[in-house]
Design a protein around this motif. Structure first.
Motif, PDB file in Angstrom:
ATOM      1  N   HIS A   1       0.831  -1.207   0.000  1.00 19.39           N
ATOM      2  CA  HIS A   1       0.000   0.000   0.000  1.00 19.39           C
ATOM      3  C   HIS A   1       0.870   1.263   0.000  1.00 19.39           C
ATOM      4  O   HIS A   1       0.580   2.214  -0.719  1.00 19.39           O
ATOM      5  N   ASN A   2       1.925   1.251   0.818  1.00 18.80           N
ATOM      6  CA  ASN A   2       2.793   2.435   0.891  1.00 18.80           C
ATOM      7  C   ASN A   2       3.482   2.712  -0.444  1.00 18.80           C
ATOM      8  O   ASN A   2       3.523   3.857  -0.910  1.00 18.80           O
ATOM      9  N   VAL A   3       4.004   1.650  -1.059  1.00 20.59           N
ATOM     10  CA  VAL A   3       4.714   1.824  -2.327  1.00 20.59           C
ATOM     11  C   VAL A   3       3.727   2.233  -3.426  1.00 20.59           C
ATOM     12  O   VAL A   3       3.943   3.224  -4.135  1.00 20.59           O
ATOM     13  N   SER A   4       2.610   1.489  -3.538  1.00 21.50           N
ATOM     14  CA  SER A   4       1.641   1.791  -4.606  1.00 21.50           C
ATOM     15  C   SER A   4       1.042   3.178  -4.418  1.00 21.50           C
ATOM     16  O   SER A   4       0.834   3.900  -5.389  1.00 21.50           O
ATOM     17  N   GLY A   5       0.764   3.533  -3.180  1.00 19.04           N
ATOM     18  CA  GLY A   5       0.171   4.841  -2.897  1.00 19.04           C
ATOM     19  C   GLY A   5       1.098   5.969  -3.318  1.00 19.04           C
ATOM     20  O   GLY A   5       0.668   6.949  -3.929  1.00 19.04           O
TER      21      GLY A   5
END
Lengths: 214, 310
Positions: free
Chosen positions: A50-54
């Protein structure tokens, strides 16, 4: 109808970049929100994804805004104020009624105008209202130790979280409708193919246009 | 009372004895309401430099108390002599008094107010804890007071600010384990948003086994929980521990609806607004239904068109 490069390569690449990130964010986001459910992703894994994709989605959005400022692509999202209500009515009436009466599509996508007024308004809302809120609240999560504890008497993190959850639900709603609406083209897959190949207007298209004309 | 002066001496002696008796009966009452500031002992022990040198090791041991912390402590209303009963009449006090063993459970076991803490289990839990089983030289004299300073300890109260509870609680651990916060040490590097975690949860929330009451079985680093969903899930263990009182208190103070919004610490996976979720999912389901019906309508139309073409 001749083929026209409705979607340039950069736009198509950007679109599928978003699509892939949206899927990753939905799966990982649901996995965190409903953490502890067996068939979802593990929490640590979901957090990392989630952190990377966000972050990638946020960068993509910034690129989108910059590209719209630099090119004339941005104008496609702005509805004409004159006759807005009438245009809205015509488009909504078509989706709700006309389409079942085999009426011709009141709008035809072309290089001059890619989106009908309903699309314009929903894209405008999604890209310039929901996305900034989503990105800002996501950033708020990432930088949560730096946030003030309360804002107007309410926990800042709680506000951030509720904004993030609400905007993501609305964007999932947008995605749901988007995926369906694109099947209402000149053929079932015409719009999908246009976003893949860039070409709009196929043999199916001419057939349907003929039929509408007849 | 001049007319009494002419009385014979034995009567005067009796009156004196009576006065002494009454005074001695009243004395315990007087000491019970004595506040920390009034303690005679603090005339010396409030001096921050009061200390002695351990004859064997040469270590300097502080004998000082912080009167302010004592005043706010759970024992503020006790007289010093309630615990330190005998042998303090001599100055300086005898050295052997330093070794006196004062347990907590001995006093607290009988108090019905303490029943929820299940003190009978503490000895067992402590015996299994890393503080008891490790042979680290610093743990040689480890006892209750190593963590729970009886002159400063304060039980968390319903209504206390959650952040303050966490800070106070974790400071107990950090007093010894201060190297944990060293940015160059990676013991907690695996933890996403490490500082946010440290500000929001207590060390013991991960470093003790899951039990309904706070456990005194402190786990070794290797045995401590790295399971995120222990907290980040609907049945988060924090609900049983840290958040147990707060939620009830919030509801009581602000009503059920307000507590949905006013939840002052958001934990991903644990804190959800059931209303927002239900509403959003209902809308999504409704839209999906409309889409399905719309699609079906178009499918029927396409079939009819095909039949007409034939």
């Amino acid at each position: 109808m001749s083929t026209s490069p409705l979607y340039p390569l950069w736009l198509r690449a950007w679109h599928w970049y978003n699509a892939a990130l949206f899927l990753a964010l939905m799966v990982s986001g649901v996995s965190m929100h409903y953490a502890g459910t067996d068939w979802l992703l593990g929490f640590n894994q979901a957090v990392a994804i989630h952190n990377v994709s966000g972050t990638l989605l946020a960068l993509g959005w910034i690129a989108f805004v910059l590209a719209n400022l630099k090119s004339d692509n941005g104008r496609h999202y702005l509805p004409r104020p004159r006759g807005l209500v009438r245009d809205l009515w015509v488009q909504a009436r078509y989706y709700a009624y006309g389409i079942f009466r085999d009426e011709p599509h009141p709008f035809h996508a072309g290089p001059a105008a890619k989106f009908n007024v309903l699309q314009q308004l929903s894209y405008l809302g999604a890209m310039y209202l929901l996305m900034p809120l989503l990105i800002l609240s996501g950033l708020g999560f990432l930088l949560s130790p730096l946030l003030p504890e309360t804002l107007l008497g309410i926990s800042t993190l709680w506000l951030v979280a509720m904004t993030h959850v609400l905007t993501s639900y609305l964007l999932v709603l947008f995605l749901l409708v988007h995926v369906y609406i694109i099947t209402i083209g000149d053929s079932l897959t015409a719009n999908l193919r246009a976003m893949l190949t860039g070409e709009h207007g196929t043999s199916d298209d001419t057939q349907e246009t003929d039929r509408h004309a007849s | 009372m001049t007319h009494h002066c002419s009385r014979p001496r034995p009567t005067r002696w009796l009156a004196g004895a009576l006065l002494a008796l009454v005074t001695s009966l009243l004395a315990p009452v007087a000491s019970a309401v004595e506040t920390a500031r009034d303690h005679e002992c603090l005339r010396c022990h409030a001096m921050s430099t009061l200390a002695y040198r351990e004859p064997d090791s040469g270590e300097i041991r502080s004998l000082a108390l912080d009167p302010q912390r004592l005043d706010h402590s759970v024992h503020a209303e006790l007289a010093c002599s309630d615990c330190h009963a005998r042998g303090y009449g001599r100055y300086p006090h005898r050295a052997k008094l330093a070794d006196e063993q004062l347990g907590c459970v001995e006093c607290h076991a009988d108090d019905p107010a303490d029943a929820t803490y299940r003190l009978d289990r503490i000895a067992e839990e402590f015996a299994a804890s890393v503080h008891a089983s490790s042979d680290h030289h610093k743990l040689r004299q480890f006892d209750c007071h190593s963590c729970h300073d009886p002159h400063a300890f304060r039980a968390s109260q319903v209504g206390d600010d959650l952040g303050a509870i966490v800070r106070r609680d974790n400071q107990t651990c950090l007093d010894c384990h201060h190297r944990v916060t060293d940015p160059l040490r990676g013991s907690h590097a695996w933890l996403p948003q490490r500082d946010a975690h440290w500000a929001a949860v207590r060390c013991i929330d991960c470093h003790t086994p899951t039990t309904p009451q706070a456990s005194h079985q402190i786990l070794a680093a290797a045995d401590s929980s790295k399971r995120c969903v222990a907290c980040h899930s609907r049945d988060s263990r924090l609900r049983e521990g840290l958040y147990r009182y707060r939620l009830a208190q919030d509801r009581a103070e602000h009503g059920w609806l307000t507590s949905l919004v006013r939840n002052d610490a958001y934990i991903v996976g644990m804190s959800r607004s059931p209303l927002l979720d239900a509403l959003s999912l209902a809308i999504l389901a409704l839209v999906a239904l409309v889409i399905a019906l719309h699609g079906y309508g178009r499918y029927r139309l396409a079939r009819r068109r095909k039949e007409n073409d034939r």
